[in-house]
Design an enzyme around this catalytic site. Sequence first.
Site, short mmCIF file in Angstrom:
data_model
loop_
_atom_site.label_atom_id
_atom_site.label_comp_id
_atom_site.label_asym_id
_atom_site.label_seq_id
_atom_site.Cartn_x
_atom_site.Cartn_y
_atom_site.Cartn_z
N THR A 44 16.13 -6.97 -9.31
CA THR A 44 16.32 -7.71 -10.02
C THR A 44 14.96 -7.61 -11.35
O THR A 44 13.66 -6.83 -10.52
CB THR A 44 16.21 -9.56 -9.23
OG1 THR A 44 15.10 -9.67 -9.38
CG2 THR A 44 17.40 -9.64 -8.78
N ILE A 108 12.61 -9.28 -5.89
CA ILE A 108 12.05 -10.43 -6.46
C ILE A 108 11.26 -10.37 -6.77
O ILE A 108 9.93 -9.43 -6.01
CB ILE A 108 12.65 -11.74 -5.65
CG1 ILE A 108 12.24 -12.36 -6.82
CG2 ILE A 108 11.03 -12.07 -4.47
CD1 ILE A 108 12.62 -14.12 -6.32
N VAL A 139 9.44 -7.63 -2.19
CA VAL A 139 8.90 -8.28 -3.22
C VAL A 139 7.76 -7.56 -4.62
O VAL A 139 7.47 -6.68 -3.76
CB VAL A 139 7.41 -9.32 -3.08
CG1 VAL A 139 6.97 -10.13 -4.17
CG2 VAL A 139 7.83 -10.07 -1.84
N LYS A 140 8.46 -7.50 -5.26
CA LYS A 140 7.92 -6.81 -6.18
C LYS A 140 6.58 -6.84 -7.34
O LYS A 140 6.56 -8.24 -7.43
CB LYS A 140 9.54 -7.02 -7.64
CG LYS A 140 10.52 -6.25 -7.76
CD LYS A 140 12.24 -5.95 -8.40
CE LYS A 140 11.16 -4.93 -9.12
NZ LYS A 140 12.20 -4.18 -10.42
N ILE A 141 6.18 -5.90 -7.17
CA ILE A 141 4.46 -5.55 -7.94
C ILE A 141 4.80 -5.14 -9.16
O ILE A 141 4.09 -3.90 -8.00
CB ILE A 141 3.57 -6.55 -6.94
CG1 ILE A 141 3.67 -6.68 -5.45
CG2 ILE A 141 2.35 -5.60 -7.20
CD1 ILE A 141 2.79 -7.33 -4.83
#
Length: 372
Positions: A44, A108, A139-141
């Site tokens: 996402t 996300i 977790v998207k960074i």
Amino acid sequence: MTDLLRKLSAAGVSIWLDDLSRERLQSGNLDELIRDKSVVGVTTNPTIFAAALADGESYNEQVRELAARGASLDEAVRELTTADVRHACDKFRDVWQATDGVDGRVSIEVDPRLAKDTEGTVAEALDLWKAVDRPNLLVKIPATEEGLDAITRTLAEGVSVNVTLIFSVERYRAVMDAYLTGLEQAKANGHDLRSIHSVASFFVSRVDTEVDKRLDAIGTDDAVALKGKAALANARLAYAAFQEVFGGERFAALAADGGRPQRPLWASTGVKNPDYPDTLYVDELVVADTVNTMPEKTLHAVADHGRITGDAFADKVTGTGPQAAEVYAALERVGIDVDDVYLSLETEGVDKFEKSWAELLETVEGQLDAAK
């Protein structure tokens, strides 16, 4: 599962869907894609959530509940988005267990307004990890310069990370270094390295979009002949870097303690130029130990007429570094400033996600006001 998608999976490419919405979750569509289309993960981003919240009536009940208890705008956005991601994680739980945690992953992204804020990114990443509370979360960074230390520090806390917005091989090497450093620190902190996973999202089609525009502006025969070649060459150079780093001694020491390789994820694989085959960025990047996250339109196109043709397909990627490097040498000869291309793409990527986040906030604010 179609034969072509089965072949793609058998070649070592994990098929992830680049989309999520509550309607998709509730209608059974995601279950169908998992069952019939070999989808083993979801990504996402702020643009996806902005579209989902703007178009979907399936959020109305939760919005009314949030409005009734006086939730702030930021709280409402957090609860709406994490609820979808948590639900998706649950749908992929069996895949996650069957693949020993390699797939069955849902991503996300941290608030894109934090892309230049290391401390804020780390805090947000840890908060999202706790809020979703599922072991198959990523977790998207973003891979901005400020994001690199945030990636390391987040991994060091035992949190799995999807590194996004990677455009250049140089930055990708810095991302891999941040990952290995994060694993080393996680080990020192007492975390089980087997539980920490990561992918590195290397953006593909956007490179061709930007480079092709510049080649058209140059307009010479030599320049125009290079259109449509930059993105695939870039990805192939990235895969060569992946093989080098994760075949090296530093990772071998971590692997002995359970460390997992950080797989390349081919992102932005929907074809934007109608002159190119609509499955181009899937067909030409079939190689083991990778992920391809596709919009649903691309997924169906691959299932229908993708050119997935045997481990001759690996020859399209493995060992092609010298040819890919020559493409970039040719681009520079005709006047393409490659470093400026990557800088422009990163800046544009962050700006687009910030704009989408603003649209998401505006949409939810309107829905909260209407529900009061």
